[in-house]
Design an enzyme around this catalytic site. Structure first.
Site: not given
Length: 213
Positions: A40, A65, A92, A118, A122, A154
């Protein structure tokens, strides 16, 4: 255990995250390293994998993570529950994925999930998004035939871009051109539950690693 507080957004291109991580000896991490592995990418607090590791003990689970306090918290909970098929690593993914994939025993990685990454709305920040062509190529090279990549978000723009990157790699085949109506995995993420409670849409897609010609 008190809930760890961290920044929601972390720039993966910042200098502090440009050091390649050291991967552990997987034989020491998992009780049975021969089980299929679910990776994941961007596991946040790790609650999704915690539930998956409990629901499907015949699998091993690895969460990546970039926010190290969340990794420490998640591993502490996994140890408390004596889950020997679950591990979290501070990483990372855009920098560390290829070394990780090389470190794994051949053929064990059978499922990858990237869920609600995330969005970096922008335009000048979009290069920070986790799914880049290099990540897709690394997965295509490492995954065995039949392995799955599950994507969900989403944010339609983000989900569409992730799917475009995977669709551009001929070694992956999307199972359905429409968005999947339901999550094919037995456990939802915390973000997924929150979005659905607001009766907002979640966009999902599943890709399968194709056999070599």
């Amino acid at each position: 255990m008190a809930r760890v507080r961290v920044r929601q957004h972390v720039n993966p291109l910042s200098q502090k995250f440009q050091v390649v991580t050291t991967w552990p000896d997987w034989q020491q991490v998992y009780a049975d390293c021969d089980r299929p592995l679910h990776l994941d990418i961007g596991c946040a607090r790790g609650r999704f994998l915690l539930a998956m590791a409990t629901a499907q003990p015949e699998w091993n689970y690895l969460g990546l993570e970039i926010r190290e306090p969340l990794v420490d918290e998640a591993n502490a909970i996994a140890r408390e529950r004596e889950l020997t098929n679950l591990y979290y690593h501070f990483s990372n993914a855009n920098l560390d994925l290829e070394p990780l994939l090389r470190s794994l025993p051949t053929g064990i990685l059978q499922r990858v999930s990237i869920q609600f990454p995330d969005p970096w709305f922008k335009k000048r920040h979009q290069k920070r998004r986790v799914v880049q062509p290099e990540l897709v190529q690394a997965l295509a090279t490492a995954l065995p035939a039949g392995a799955e990549v599950f994507l969900q978000s989403d944010v339609l723009e983000v989900q569409a871009e992730m799917c475009e990157h995977f669709a551009a790699e001929p070694r992956f085949q999307r199972t359905c051109l429409d968005w999947l109506p339901e999550n094919p995995l037995p456990v939802p993420t915390e973000r997924e539950i929150a979005v659905q409670n607001k009766q907002l849409p979640v966009y999902r897609a599943l890709f399968i690693r194709q056999p070599a010609d």
